[in-house]
Design a protein around this motif. Structure first.
Motif, PDB file in Angstrom:
ATOM      1  N   GLY A  38      14.820  -0.245   7.061  1.00 23.67           N
ATOM      2  CA  GLY A  38      15.137  -0.832   8.355  1.00 23.67           C
ATOM      3  C   GLY A  38      13.896  -1.159   9.153  1.00 23.67           C
ATOM      4  N   LEU A  39      12.890  -0.298   9.070  1.00 30.88           N
ATOM      5  CA  LEU A  39      11.634  -0.554   9.772  1.00 30.88           C
ATOM      6  C   LEU A  39      10.970  -1.820   9.238  1.00 30.88           C
ATOM      7  N   ALA A  40      10.975  -1.989   7.916  1.00 24.79           N
ATOM      8  CA  ALA A  40      10.377  -3.190   7.327  1.00 24.79           C
ATOM      9  C   ALA A  40      11.097  -4.449   7.809  1.00 24.79           C
ATOM     10  N   VAL A  41      12.431  -4.416   7.811  1.00 23.39           N
ATOM     11  CA  VAL A  41      13.208  -5.565   8.283  1.00 23.39           C
ATOM     12  C   VAL A  41      12.948  -5.811   9.764  1.00 23.39           C
ATOM     13  N   GLY A  42      12.925  -4.727  10.555  1.00 23.97           N
ATOM     14  CA  GLY A  42      12.727  -4.858  11.992  1.00 23.97           C
ATOM     15  C   GLY A  42      11.369  -5.419  12.358  1.00 23.97           C
ATOM     16  N   LEU A  43      10.340  -4.964  11.683  1.00 15.44           N
ATOM     17  CA  LEU A  43       8.998  -5.477  11.967  1.00 15.44           C
ATOM     18  C   LEU A  43       8.896  -6.965  11.647  1.00 15.44           C
ATOM     19  N   LEU A  44       9.509  -7.370  10.548  1.00 19.65           N
ATOM     20  CA  LEU A  44       9.475  -8.788  10.182  1.00 19.65           C
ATOM     21  C   LEU A  44      10.319  -9.627  11.146  1.00 19.65           C
ATOM     22  N   ALA A  45      11.458  -9.084  11.577  1.00 26.94           N
ATOM     23  CA  ALA A  45      12.310  -9.826  12.504  1.00 26.94           C
ATOM     24  C   ALA A  45      11.643  -9.996  13.867  1.00 26.94           C
ATOM     25  N   ALA A  46      10.871  -8.981  14.280  1.00 24.79           N
ATOM     26  CA  ALA A  46      10.201  -9.034  15.588  1.00 24.79           C
ATOM     27  C   ALA A  46       8.856  -9.739  15.529  1.00 24.79           C
ATOM     28  N   ALA A  47       8.333  -9.993  14.335  1.00 21.78           N
ATOM     29  CA  ALA A  47       6.980 -10.523  14.177  1.00 21.78           C
ATOM     30  C   ALA A  47       6.733 -11.859  14.875  1.00 21.78           C
ATOM     31  N   PRO A  48       7.650 -12.853  14.789  1.00 20.27           N
ATOM     32  CA  PRO A  48       7.360 -14.127  15.453  1.00 20.27           C
ATOM     33  C   PRO A  48       7.054 -13.963  16.943  1.00 20.27           C
ATOM     34  N   GLY A  49       7.855 -13.170  17.626  1.00 26.55           N
ATOM     35  CA  GLY A  49       7.607 -12.948  19.042  1.00 26.55           C
ATOM     36  C   GLY A  49       6.356 -12.148  19.298  1.00 26.55           C
ATOM     37  N   ALA A  50       6.121 -11.139  18.462  1.00 26.89           N
ATOM     38  CA  ALA A  50       4.937 -10.304  18.635  1.00 26.89           C
ATOM     39  C   ALA A  50       3.656 -11.117  18.474  1.00 26.89           C
ATOM     40  N   PHE A  51       3.708 -12.164  17.659  1.00 27.88           N
ATOM     41  CA  PHE A  51       2.545 -13.012  17.454  1.00 27.88           C
ATOM     42  C   PHE A  51       2.507 -14.214  18.406  1.00 27.88           C
ATOM     43  N   GLY A  52       3.418 -14.232  19.370  1.00 28.89           N
ATOM     44  CA  GLY A  52       3.359 -15.245  20.415  1.00 28.89           C
ATOM     45  C   GLY A  52       4.152 -16.500  20.173  1.00 28.89           C
ATOM     46  N   LEU A  53       4.905 -16.579  19.084  1.00 31.42           N
ATOM     47  CA  LEU A  53       5.688 -17.769  18.808  1.00 31.42           C
ATOM     48  C   LEU A  53       6.866 -17.856  19.778  1.00 31.42           C
ATOM     49  N   PHE A  54       7.090 -19.011  20.370  1.00 28.32           N
ATOM     50  CA  PHE A  54       8.197 -19.230  21.309  1.00 28.32           C
ATOM     51  C   PHE A  54       8.190 -18.240  22.473  1.00 28.32           C
ATOM     52  N   SER A  55       7.020 -17.863  22.915  1.00 31.65           N
ATOM     53  CA  SER A  55       6.918 -16.831  23.950  1.00 31.65           C
ATOM     54  C   SER A  55       7.574 -17.239  25.266  1.00 31.65           C
ATOM     55  N   ALA A  56       7.744 -18.536  25.499  1.00 33.58           N
ATOM     56  CA  ALA A  56       8.380 -19.000  26.736  1.00 33.58           C
ATOM     57  C   ALA A  56       9.901 -19.057  26.620  1.00 33.58           C
ATOM     58  N   TYR A  57      10.420 -18.746  25.438  1.00 36.62           N
ATOM     59  CA  TYR A  57      11.860 -18.869  25.201  1.00 36.62           C
ATOM     60  C   TYR A  57      12.412 -17.570  24.599  1.00 36.62           C
ATOM     61  N   PRO A  58      12.611 -16.539  25.410  1.00 38.32           N
ATOM     62  CA  PRO A  58      13.023 -15.235  24.883  1.00 38.32           C
ATOM     63  C   PRO A  58      14.368 -15.256  24.167  1.00 38.32           C
ATOM     64  N   LEU A  59      15.335 -16.046  24.663  1.00 37.42           N
ATOM     65  CA  LEU A  59      16.620 -16.099  23.971  1.00 37.42           C
ATOM     66  C   LEU A  59      16.480 -16.682  22.571  1.00 37.42           C
ATOM     67  N   LEU A  60      15.579 -17.642  22.435  1.00 36.83           N
ATOM     68  CA  LEU A  60      15.315 -18.204  21.119  1.00 36.83           C
ATOM     69  C   LEU A  60      14.714 -17.133  20.202  1.00 36.83           C
ATOM     70  N   LEU A  61      13.863 -16.279  20.762  1.00 35.75           N
ATOM     71  CA  LEU A  61      13.299 -15.186  19.970  1.00 35.75           C
ATOM     72  C   LEU A  61      14.388 -14.189  19.559  1.00 35.75           C
ATOM     73  N   GLY A  62      15.355 -13.935  20.455  1.00 36.88           N
ATOM     74  CA  GLY A  62      16.470 -13.070  20.090  1.00 36.88           C
ATOM     75  C   GLY A  62      17.279 -13.650  18.959  1.00 36.88           C
ATOM     76  N   TRP A  63      17.549 -14.952  19.056  1.00 29.72           N
ATOM     77  CA  TRP A  63      18.276 -15.633  17.991  1.00 29.72           C
ATOM     78  C   TRP A  63      17.496 -15.610  16.681  1.00 29.72           C
ATOM     79  N   LEU A  64      16.194 -15.803  16.773  1.00 30.08           N
ATOM     80  CA  LEU A  64      15.351 -15.822  15.574  1.00 30.08           C
ATOM     81  C   LEU A  64      15.302 -14.447  14.926  1.00 30.08           C
ATOM     82  N   ALA A  65      15.224 -13.388  15.733  1.00 32.38           N
ATOM     83  CA  ALA A  65      15.198 -12.025  15.186  1.00 32.38           C
ATOM     84  C   ALA A  65      16.492 -11.725  14.436  1.00 32.38           C
ATOM     85  N   VAL A  66      17.620 -12.110  15.025  1.00 30.93           N
ATOM     86  CA  VAL A  66      18.907 -11.887  14.356  1.00 30.93           C
ATOM     87  C   VAL A  66      19.000 -12.736  13.091  1.00 30.93           C
TER      88      VAL A  66
END
Length: 242
Positions: A38-66
């Protein structure tokens, strides 16, 4: 550390491991590794936001993580949520309940379960992303998998033939305590003590209700485990926000 078993767990639960067929006796040994997967999946799912991708669009980051989590896990657990929601929502009892659960067609309650569950995750992960709490997002995936093992341990005497029966011999009280401790430790490390304190009673209520349903229907299967994973992910996010 048995990296062979971790690799087997990764292979079965996700796309991240080398495809392989697990021997029947290996399933029970994988349970203690569920939180780490689960940690491996979670880190990868959160990675785009953690690296600044789509930082102005948090809902998009939520959708991307899911979306990433569903892709990494092949939608395995979402299917379990839909099946349990369909059978539970129907109000059926006994073998009719299990017939509905195993029907490959998605009924209205299954669709509602997915909309509420996945929609809630998108909104909650998006808000966590807005707050910059990507560690909390990763932790949710640890909690969900720990919760599925604890649900199996609490209902192992009622497992039905199938996937859950292969896992059941390994669902001892010690393993349940081990995965619970891993979830607590990951929560403390990734987002602090407050979400952990709030998540404990929420998860306790979920385990109580799932066990009550299992007793009423005289059974427990892999769909229950998948539903516990999806619900645990959402409860972790809600606890972090609360």
């Amino acid at each position: 550390m048995n990296l062979h078993i971790f690799s087997a767990t990764l292979s079965f639960l996700t796309r991240l491991g080398r495809p392989r067929i697990l021997a029947e006796g290996e399933f029970a040994r994988t349970l203690a590794w569920f939180p780490l997967v689960g940690l491996a999946v979670g880190l990868l799912a959160a990675a785009p936001g953690a690296f600044g991708l789509f930082s102005a669009y948090p809902l998009l980051l939520g959708w991307l993580a899911v979306g990433l989590s569903l892709w990494f896990t092949r939608g395995l657990h979402a299917d379990g949520l839909a099946d349990v929601a369909d059978a539970w929502g129907s109000g059926a009892v006994g073998e009719r309940f299990w017939t509905i659960m195993k029907d490959s067609r998605a009924g209205p309650f299954g669709v509602l379960g997915l909309v509420m569950g996945l929609g809630g995750q998108v909104l909650a992960f998006g808000e966590l992303a807005r707050q910059g709490r990507f560690g909390a997002i990763a932790w949710c995936f640890v909690l969900g998998r720990a919760l599925s093992v604890m649900a199996l341990a609490a209902n192992r005497r009622r497992v039905r033939p199938g996937l859950s029966s292969l896992f059941a011999p390994g669902a001892t009280a010690w393993v349940a305590g081990c995965v619970g401790a891993q979830a607590v430790a990951a929560g403390l490390l990734l987002d602090g003590w407050r979400p952990v304190i709030i998540a404990v009673p929420l998860c306790g209520v979920l385990l109580w209700r799932m066990s009550a349903l299992s007793r009423k229907q005289c059974g427990f299967n892999g769909d229950f485990m998948g539903a516990a994973i999806m619900a645990g992910e959402l409860l972790g996010a809600l606890a972090a926000l609360a």
